[in-house]
Design a protein around this motif. Structure first.
Motif, PDB file in Angstrom:
ATOM      1  N   ARG A 278      -6.674  12.413  48.234  1.00  0.00           N
ATOM      2  CA  ARG A 278      -6.572  11.653  49.489  1.00  0.00           C
ATOM      3  C   ARG A 278      -6.254  10.178  49.237  1.00  0.00           C
ATOM      4  O   ARG A 278      -5.924   9.464  50.171  1.00  0.00           O
TER       5      ARG A 278
ATOM      6  N   PRO B  76      -3.770  16.980  50.752  1.00  0.00           N
ATOM      7  CA  PRO B  76      -2.983  16.687  51.957  1.00  0.00           C
ATOM      8  C   PRO B  76      -1.606  17.364  51.919  1.00  0.00           C
ATOM      9  O   PRO B  76      -0.983  17.462  50.859  1.00  0.00           O
ATOM     10  N   ASN B  77      -1.161  17.785  53.094  1.00  0.00           N
ATOM     11  CA  ASN B  77       0.144  18.453  53.224  1.00  0.00           C
ATOM     12  C   ASN B  77       1.260  17.686  52.516  1.00  0.00           C
ATOM     13  O   ASN B  77       2.090  18.271  51.810  1.00  0.00           O
ATOM     14  N   LYS B  78       1.273  16.370  52.738  1.00  0.00           N
ATOM     15  CA  LYS B  78       2.361  15.535  52.206  1.00  0.00           C
ATOM     16  C   LYS B  78       2.374  15.530  50.685  1.00  0.00           C
ATOM     17  O   LYS B  78       3.438  15.545  50.067  1.00  0.00           O
TER      18      LYS B  78
ATOM     19  N   GLY C 235      -1.227  22.894  53.252  1.00  0.00           N
ATOM     20  CA  GLY C 235      -0.151  22.770  54.231  1.00  0.00           C
ATOM     21  C   GLY C 235       0.974  23.759  54.039  1.00  0.00           C
ATOM     22  O   GLY C 235       0.973  24.546  53.088  1.00  0.00           O
TER      23      GLY C 235
ATOM     24  N   ALA D 170       0.499  23.195  60.140  1.00  0.00           N
ATOM     25  CA  ALA D 170       0.329  21.902  59.458  1.00  0.00           C
ATOM     26  C   ALA D 170      -0.834  21.103  60.049  1.00  0.00           C
ATOM     27  O   ALA D 170      -1.626  20.498  59.326  1.00  0.00           O
ATOM     28  N   GLU D 171      -0.910  21.132  61.349  1.00  0.00           N
ATOM     29  CA  GLU D 171      -1.888  20.308  62.066  1.00  0.00           C
ATOM     30  C   GLU D 171      -3.299  20.887  61.939  1.00  0.00           C
ATOM     31  O   GLU D 171      -4.205  20.237  61.429  1.00  0.00           O
TER      32      GLU D 171
ATOM     33  N   TYR E 106      -4.324  19.172  55.933  1.00  0.00           N
ATOM     34  CA  TYR E 106      -5.002  17.875  55.832  1.00  0.00           C
ATOM     35  C   TYR E 106      -3.976  16.750  55.796  1.00  0.00           C
ATOM     36  O   TYR E 106      -2.882  16.905  55.248  1.00  0.00           O
ATOM     37  N   LYS E 107      -4.400  15.594  56.347  1.00  0.00           N
ATOM     38  CA  LYS E 107      -3.524  14.413  56.380  1.00  0.00           C
ATOM     39  C   LYS E 107      -3.964  13.421  55.312  1.00  0.00           C
ATOM     40  O   LYS E 107      -5.089  13.473  54.828  1.00  0.00           O
TER      41      LYS E 107
ATOM     42  N   LYS F  35      -3.876   9.069  54.655  1.00  0.00           N
ATOM     43  CA  LYS F  35      -3.613   7.784  55.326  1.00  0.00           C
ATOM     44  C   LYS F  35      -2.247   7.273  54.907  1.00  0.00           C
ATOM     45  O   LYS F  35      -1.863   7.367  53.738  1.00  0.00           O
ATOM     46  N   SER F  36      -1.527   6.704  55.855  1.00  0.00           N
ATOM     47  CA  SER F  36      -0.133   6.331  55.565  1.00  0.00           C
ATOM     48  C   SER F  36      -0.045   5.250  54.474  1.00  0.00           C
ATOM     49  O   SER F  36       0.909   5.232  53.683  1.00  0.00           O
TER      50      SER F  36
END
Ligand SMILES: Nc1nc(=O)c2c([nH]1)NC[C@@H]1CN(c3ccc(C(=O)N[C@@H](CCC(=O)O)C(=O)O)cc3)CN21
Ligand SMILES: CC(C)C(=O)C(=O)O
Length: 492
Positions: A299, A328-330, A349, A467-468, A472-473, A475-476
């Protein structure tokens, strides 16, 4: 959800299962193609299985079209096959790869010696070719073609049969077995002996000789097992020994090993000797004690960078695939693009090259005492003090495919006619055929098969995972920092 009256539930079950004939996909379109069973399938709807577009990519060495006679006694089949001695080097388990299986077949179980000199054996004349097993080149090609790889766990014979039926690509005898099948609170408790024991049961399901009866039986998945905690950490030698035992005694095609930089020498050594290794990064349940519980990994930019560089290092060391758990997916997307080898995501993801879940989870099995306590509370059975707080929710990346099937949200895979498969078959009439090709499972077995099929289909058509809701996301700011640092690694 199944919070309905039992009457409504029964109707839902009937509706969901009505068009399913779990064995219909095994039954060939012409009865004569089924050599040994006397009863033709009642429905001859052309339910030929979808052949994966990449099925031509199997290695011919693994394309075992021979009838695996004598591998195991299976109901009435054994008498019609040969009586084979079960002597195998390495502890009494049948050999692992298809190659070894067919070698062993030639050595120990010629079906009819009078055919020995003929160019066409009895097998070739009468037995249908079964579909080729999934191989590592096949999985590589699936990645190149952008076809999602569907994987699940199995720890026993019935789940292995269900996975084979659903045409799963990889079957993992995961050490999650410690939690969900053996009742331990951690995967650290699992022994190598227990793992081998369960691999053998799974093997008997995946490679049951009777499955070759139909040319429509899906090809066998790649069979992998986790190398248990404590059986590879003490030395490279011990790691090699553990992996070799899993292959020779457990019958697996390859092993999965949790870890990053610290396991690279072992991965190099195993792959150099031709033992396929799947890596496992992100959440590593064998390290749960040092990582503060089952938490999202990768993360931060730092953590994500470590995952990417270890993934590249594992690929370099020879790993043929890597599981990415709970990241996280990304990050999964970036890692998957950076690798030639397929990534298999769990809680990572939709952008992984394949997906895996614990089979018990997708079936909504009781895998924790919380399920019992919560069930009692729901039923209003007395005081349940522990539930002043709600039971901890399961991981968000799990989808219950029994709910999907029973609610009608997903359509059963094969429609094969009007028979009501939910009805239990009556007692067999005297003198009737011992096994009818049409009698598929009913009850739990039918639901299990339908749910596993639904999972495989959802993975293949990319409707799982969402995905949602199931991912998991990150932080940008962390992602931006990670991408900046990852730049140089992504060039090469
Ligand atoms: N039944 C079962 N399913 C599994 O997937 C599984 C096991 N057992 N045992 C071994 C590990 C443990 N796993 C787990 C268990 C819980 C979470 C979990 O609750 N995750 C939180 C993330 C919390 C956070 O860090 O934000 C979640 O909400 O998904 C994740 C993986 C995966 N493995
Ligand atoms: C869920 C998979 C990836 C696993 O590691 C296990 O089953 O132990």
């Amino acid at each position: 959800m199944a919070s309905t009256s039992s009457r409504t539930l029964e109707r839902a079950v009937r509706r969901a299962l009505q068009p399913i004939s779990p064995f219909s996909s095994f039954a060939s379109t012409s009865a004569s193609a089924i050599p040994a069973l006397s009863t033709p399938p009642p429905s001859t709807s052309s339910s030929a299985r979808r052949v994966p577009a990449t099925s031509q990519f199997h290695t011919s060495a693994r394309n075992c079209s021979a009838w695996p006679a004598g591998v195991d006694a299976e109901d009435g089949m054994h008498a019609t096959m040969s009586s084979s001695s079960e002597s195998v080097e390495g502890g009494g388990m049948v050999g692992g790869s298809q190659e070894r299986r067919s070698t062993r077949l030639q050595q120990s179980a010629p079906i009819d010696r009078t055919d020995a000199g003929n160019s066409k054996t009895r097998q070739q004349l009468e037995m249908p070719k079964s579909r080729p097993p999934k191989s590592i080149p096949h999985l590589m090609e699936m990645k190149r073609q952008g076809q999602p790889i569907a994987c699940l766990t199995a720890y026993d014979y019935p789940s292995a049969l269900s996975l084979r039926h659903a045409d799963i690509d990889i079957c993992l005898v995961g050490d999650s077995m410690a939690n969900v099948a053996l009742g331990h609170s951690s995967t650290q408790s699992l022994t190598l002996e227990a793992t081998i024991h369960h691999c053998q049961a799974v093997y008997r399901g995946l490679f049951s000789p009777l499955l070759s009866i139909s040319p429509n039986t899906p090809g066998a998945p790649l069979l992998l097992a986790d190398v248990p905690f404590g059986t590879f950490q003490t030395s490279e030698e011990e790691g090699v020994k553990s992996a070799v035992r899993l292959l020779k005694e457990g019958g697996v095609d390859g092993v999965k090993i949790e870890g990053g930089a610290e396991i690279l020498p072992l991965v190099r050594r195993l792959t150099k000797f031709g033992i396929p290794v799947m890596g496992h990064l992100g959440l590593q349940p064998q390290r749960v004690s040092s990582s503060a519980g089952y938490r999202l990994q990768g993360r931060t930019a730092d953590e994500a960078y470590t995952i990417l560089s270890e993934a590249l290092a594992l690929q370099e060391a020879g790993a043929f695939s890597i599981v990415l758990e709970c990241i996280p997916n990304k990050i999964c997307e970036v890692v998957s693009k950076a690798l030639r080898i397929p990534t298999i995501g769990i809680g990572a993801g939709p952008k992984a090259d394949g997906q895996i879940l614990v089979t018990n989870d997708i079936l909504g099995e009781i895998t924790s005492p919380w399920h019992v306590v919560a069930g009692l509370a729901k039923a209003g059975v007395g005081e349940v003090p522990a539930l002043q707080q709600p039971a901890p929710p399961g991981p968000k990346f799990v989808r219950n495919f029994v709910d999907e099937v029973l609610s009608g949200r997903v359509q059963p895979r094969s429609s094969s006619g009007e028979e009501d498969n939910f009805a239990s078959p009556g007692p067999a009439a005297e003198g009737s055929a011992p096994v009818a090709a049409s009698s598929g499972p009913t009850g739990i077995g039918a639901i299990r098969m339908a749910a596993i099929e639904a999972y495989v289909d959802a993975v293949r058509e990319r409707s799982f995972p969402d995905a949602e809701r199931e991912g998991y996301k990150i932080k940008s700011a962390e992602l931006a920092d990670f991408m900046k640092r990852a730049g140089p690694l992504l060039q090469g």
